[in-house]
Every structure is written in structure tokens, then in C-alpha cells.
Design a protein around this motif. Structure first.
Motif, PDB file in Angstrom:
ATOM      1  N   UNK A   1       0.834  -1.205   0.000  1.00  0.00           N
ATOM      2  CA  UNK A   1       0.000   0.000   0.000  1.00  0.00           C
ATOM      3  C   UNK A   1       0.869   1.256   0.000  1.00  0.00           C
ATOM      4  N   UNK A   2       2.029   1.213   0.687  1.00  0.00           N
ATOM      5  CA  UNK A   2       2.926   2.370   0.658  1.00  0.00           C
ATOM      6  C   UNK A   2       3.401   2.637  -0.755  1.00  0.00           C
TER       7      UNK A   2
ATOM      8  N   UNK B   1       2.543   5.980  -3.086  1.00  0.00           N
ATOM      9  CA  UNK B   1       3.584   6.909  -3.507  1.00  0.00           C
ATOM     10  C   UNK B   1       3.742   6.965  -5.016  1.00  0.00           C
TER      11      UNK B   1
ATOM     12  N   UNK C   1       1.728  11.820   2.822  1.00  0.00           N
ATOM     13  CA  UNK C   1       1.900  11.022   1.606  1.00  0.00           C
ATOM     14  C   UNK C   1       2.646  11.809   0.546  1.00  0.00           C
TER      15      UNK C   1
ATOM     16  N   UNK D   1       6.272  12.105   1.476  1.00  0.00           N
ATOM     17  CA  UNK D   1       7.042  10.902   1.154  1.00  0.00           C
ATOM     18  C   UNK D   1       7.245  10.778  -0.353  1.00  0.00           C
TER      19      UNK D   1
ATOM     20  N   UNK E   1       7.519  13.215  -2.630  1.00  0.00           N
ATOM     21  CA  UNK E   1       8.549  14.106  -3.164  1.00  0.00           C
ATOM     22  C   UNK E   1       9.936  13.676  -2.687  1.00  0.00           C
TER      23      UNK E   1
ATOM     24  N   UNK F   1      10.842  10.672  -2.395  1.00  0.00           N
ATOM     25  CA  UNK F   1      11.189   9.535  -3.232  1.00  0.00           C
ATOM     26  C   UNK F   1      11.541   9.985  -4.655  1.00  0.00           C
ATOM     27  N   UNK F   2      10.773  10.951  -5.208  1.00  0.00           N
ATOM     28  CA  UNK F   2      10.992  11.346  -6.603  1.00  0.00           C
ATOM     29  C   UNK F   2      12.095  12.382  -6.737  1.00  0.00           C
TER      30      UNK F   2
ATOM     31  N   UNK G   1       2.544   0.255   7.009  1.00  0.00           N
ATOM     32  CA  UNK G   1       2.256   1.269   5.983  1.00  0.00           C
ATOM     33  C   UNK G   1       2.467   2.677   6.538  1.00  0.00           C
TER      34      UNK G   1
ATOM     35  N   UNK H   1       6.205   3.366   7.371  1.00  0.00           N
ATOM     36  CA  UNK H   1       7.083   3.594   6.212  1.00  0.00           C
ATOM     37  C   UNK H   1       6.807   4.959   5.590  1.00  0.00           C
ATOM     38  N   UNK H   2       5.513   5.346   5.502  1.00  0.00           N
ATOM     39  CA  UNK H   2       5.202   6.654   4.908  1.00  0.00           C
ATOM     40  C   UNK H   2       5.813   7.785   5.739  1.00  0.00           C
TER      41      UNK H   2
ATOM     42  N   UNK I   1       9.862   7.611   5.588  1.00  0.00           N
ATOM     43  CA  UNK I   1      10.547   7.673   4.290  1.00  0.00           C
ATOM     44  C   UNK I   1      11.288   8.978   4.031  1.00  0.00           C
ATOM     45  N   UNK I   2      10.692  10.173   4.311  1.00  0.00           N
ATOM     46  CA  UNK I   2      11.426  11.407   3.990  1.00  0.00           C
ATOM     47  C   UNK I   2      12.779  11.488   4.694  1.00  0.00           C
TER      48      UNK I   2
ATOM     49  N   UNK J   1      20.342  15.215  -4.423  1.00  0.00           N
ATOM     50  CA  UNK J   1      20.660  15.317  -5.849  1.00  0.00           C
ATOM     51  C   UNK J   1      21.445  16.573  -6.164  1.00  0.00           C
TER      52      UNK J   1
ATOM     53  N   UNK K   1      13.256  15.912 -11.302  1.00  0.00           N
ATOM     54  CA  UNK K   1      12.112  15.682 -12.190  1.00  0.00           C
ATOM     55  C   UNK K   1      11.160  16.875 -12.191  1.00  0.00           C
TER      56      UNK K   1
END
Lengths: 192, 182
Positions: free
Chosen positions: A21-22, A26, A54, A57, A59, A61-62, B19, B22-23, B26-27, B37, B61
Motif C-alpha cells: 500500500x505504501x 507513492x 503522503x 514521502x 517528493x 522519493x521522486x 504502511x 514507512x510513509x 521515508x522522507x 541530488x 524531475x
């Protein structure tokens, strides 16, 4: 033994559903605070300190730097008005007007956010470059081969994303859909 | 049978926790976010030009190719930062991002209201430590509070047509970002 199998099964399900689901959230994008006008979607909160976890997380990641709300707003389109995914081998017509803004730019990207290579080295239009009809509306043709008028080369990429960015605009989180923010229509033309 | 179902249910509940965790985490753990980058091209507390995005190489991007952009990677641990940039004929904006890419403040040339945008960037503690009378005399100074001690400032100037890109770049070449003298 049954306890062990049960616990293992539960952990397996937890890992699969949790990470699955994560990943889905994303990569597909979430709908929190989105404004959708026709085929176009924007996330005005993503350009503020109130960004939801969400989007935060996504941005991270990308690697994207989202446009700040004091700067402008970005509308993305991955499908046309009829729901077909935008296909660079087809001809696609953008027609209409844009909401009030000092400037706008329209840019064509591949799904990863890179400009798409083409022989004309044209990756988009600004509001000053476009030729308009006498009523102020415009038409842009996205096609793999040159067209008269406002031609935006698709480079033959099978999937692409159109991003319409409005700079210095009243459009934002408080905008109601409709007359306040008229967005150009996206229709599919000839397709091989 | 019932016990099996309970295990499955427990697994799904645990999956929900995984879930959310991790969300939220993650940052902090991402290694390819915008800040990382830009590390190779952006020296700390000075201006660097962001290369225009091309199909072969785009640093980030979804960059707008109609803009010329400069980046200042800041670190406020040695004191507040002063940012000045002249504005271009068409449109210029300054956006502030935290270490994790959150756009916490952005201003354009018209909102800034002059020919040169001047901003002071500091952490909330540095802002609180400022002498009060200085705060009053500097009423027309624009002060921005950074939520994180490090982050990114991106200055963008629009080239309304490709031929005006050199003009936009030369305006941004005069932008400055430096630690204020104490």
C-alpha cells in the motif's frame, strides 16, 4: 508449530499489505486536497508547509521540488477528457482558455518527469509564445510530426504527462471548480 | 479455521502499522531527494546555477524548462543568511524548501514589490534572539523563518520565449546568498 506458522503467515501478510500500500500510494499519487478540473489535477497543499505525509514521502522519493503556493500552481494531466491515457503516437488537441494568471507554461514530460526528446527541441509553450484565436482562446496540437499552428512535439513517446503551471495566480486551495478556473479541454484526434 | 482468520486479521492490522510507519519515516531516510541530488553542484551558502532540464539529463524531475533557475543550499548554523536578487523583466520568484523538500515559503517579484528582492533567512531561535529595536527599524525587511537549519532556496526567472533565456540567466547571475556579518 501451528503457532509458528500462524505468526509467520501474519508477518508475511503485514509486510505485503504494508509495503504494497505504501508503494501504491507513492507511485499512483493520493487524492488528499486535490482539485480536479476536467482532465487536470493539482495538489495546492503540496506547495505549502501543510503538505500531507503522503505527498511529503512522494517528493522525497521522486526528488521533485514542488512549486510553492506563493509562486504558482501546477496542474497535471495523464489522461484526456474521455479517460484515454495520453499517447505520444496519437494526435491530441488542447483547446480553450486558462484561469487568470500573469504567466502560464505548458510542458510535456515522460512519466518520470524528464522532457521528451524531439527534433525541434521544444518541450513546451509559455503564455507569450502561443498564437491565439481572436476571442483569446487557443489550440495546441500535441503530435509526433509537425503541425501548423501551436505544435507541441510528443517525440513519439508512448506515455506522457502534460503539466500546466500558472504563475502569480489567484487559483489555489480555495478555488471552486468551474467558471472560476476554466481549463483547456484535452481531446484525442487521429491515432494510428 | 477461526484461529487462522485471526492470524490473517492480525497480519492486516500489522500491515496498516507498517504502511503508516514507512510513509512517515521515508522522507528522513530517502537518499535521492532533491537536497541529495543537488549536493554535487550546490556549494553551501552560495549561489549555483541549476542546469536546464534536457531529455538526457534532468537534475530534478518536473523542472520547468521555460525558467532559468539558481539554487542556494543553505546552512544557518553559522548565522542568518541574506539573499538578494534583481528581478527580470518578465517574472521572478524565490522559493524556500526545507532539507526534505517541503516548500514552506515562496514569493514573487510583484509580491516583493521592488526591483530587487531582499530577504533575511534565519531559524526561529535566531529570530527570537534579534534585538527588538532592530526588529522595529527593519519593518520593511522581509524575514523568513526556516523550520530546519539546512535547506534549499531556488530563484527562478522566466524566459517567456527561448530567445530571452540569456537575459533571464544574466539577471540571476547577479543573485547573492551569503551568511550575514555578525
Amino acid at each position: 508449530m501451528r503457532l509458528l506458522i500462524g505468526a509467520f503467515l501474519a508477518l508475511l501478510i503485514a509486510a505485503a499489505t504494508g509495503l504494497g500500500t505504501t508503494w501504491l500510494a507513492l507511485t499512483r499519487g493520493t487524492t488528499f486536497g486535490a482539485i480536479t478540473i476536467g482532465a487536470w489535477t493539482a495538489w495546492p497543499k503540496t506547495g505549502t508547509a501543510d503538505i500531507d505525509p503522503y505527498a511529503r514521502a512522494a517528493i522525497a522519493r521522486s526528488g521533485e521540488l514542488p512549486i510553492g503556493s506563493g509562486d504558482g500552481i501546477a496542474f497535471h494531466a495523464r489522461r484526456d477528457d474521455a479517460g484515454y491515457a495520453l499517447d505520444g503516437r496519437c494526435e491530441t488537441l488542447l483547446r480553450g482558455v486558462t484561469p487568470a494568471a500573469r504567466f502560464w507554461t505548458l510542458t510535456l514530460y515522460d512519466p518520470e518527469g524528464r522532457p521528451v526528446a524531439n527534433s525541434a527541441s521544444r518541450y513546451g509553450f509559455t503564455s507569450q509564445e502561443i498564437t491565439r484565436f481572436s476571442d483569446g482562446s487557443f489550440q495546441i496540437v500535441v503530435a509526433p510530426r509537425a503541425r501548423p499552428g501551436n505544435w507541441l512535439p510528443s517525440g513519439g513517446a508512448d506515455r506522457y504527462v502534460l503539466v500546466l503551471r500558472l504563475y502569480d495566480t489567484p487559483v489555489g486551495a480555495a478555488t471552486r471548480i468551474g467558471r472560476e478556473a476554466p481549463m483547456p479541454s484535452i481531446t484525442r484526434g487521429a491515432c494510428p | 479455521m477461526i484461529r487462522g482468520l485471526l492470524w490473517v486479521l492480525g497480519g492486516i492490522v500489522l500491515g496498516g502499522i507498517v504502511h503508516l510507519a514507512t510513509v512517515l519515516l521515508l522522507p528522513g531516510t530517502a537518499t535521492r531527494d532533491a537536497y541529495d541530488r543537488l549536493l554535487p553542484i550546490a556549494p553551501v551558502n552560495s549561489i549555483a546555477q541549476l542546469p536546464a532540464p534536457t531529455p538526457e539529463k534532468a537534475m530534478l524531475p518536473f523542472m520547468d524548462p521555460a525558467f532559468s533557475a539558481d539554487v542556494c543550499r543553505y546552512d544557518l548554523s553559522n548565522g542568518p543568511l541574506k539573499l538578494t536578487t534583481p528581478v527580470s523583466q518578465a517574472y521572478t520568484s524565490v522559493s524556500f524548501y526545507t532539507r526534505y523538500g517541503v516548500a514552506y515559503y515562496a514569493i514573487n517579484d510583484r509580491a516583493a514589490g521592488r526591483r530587487v528582492i531582499e530577504l533575511d533567512l534565519m531559524t526561529t531561535e535566531q529570530h527570537n534572539q534579534m534585538p527588538e529595536e532592530e526588529d522595529v527599524t527593519a519593518a520593511d525587511r522581509l524575514i523568513v523563518d526556516s523550520p530546519t537549519p539546512t535547506g534549499l532556496i531556488v530563484i527562478r526567472a522566466l524566459a517567456p520565449e527561448p530567445g530571452l533565456m540569456p537575459a533571464a540567466q544574466s539577471v540571476l547571475a547577479k543573485a547573492q546568498c551569503r551568511v550575514q556579518a555578525q
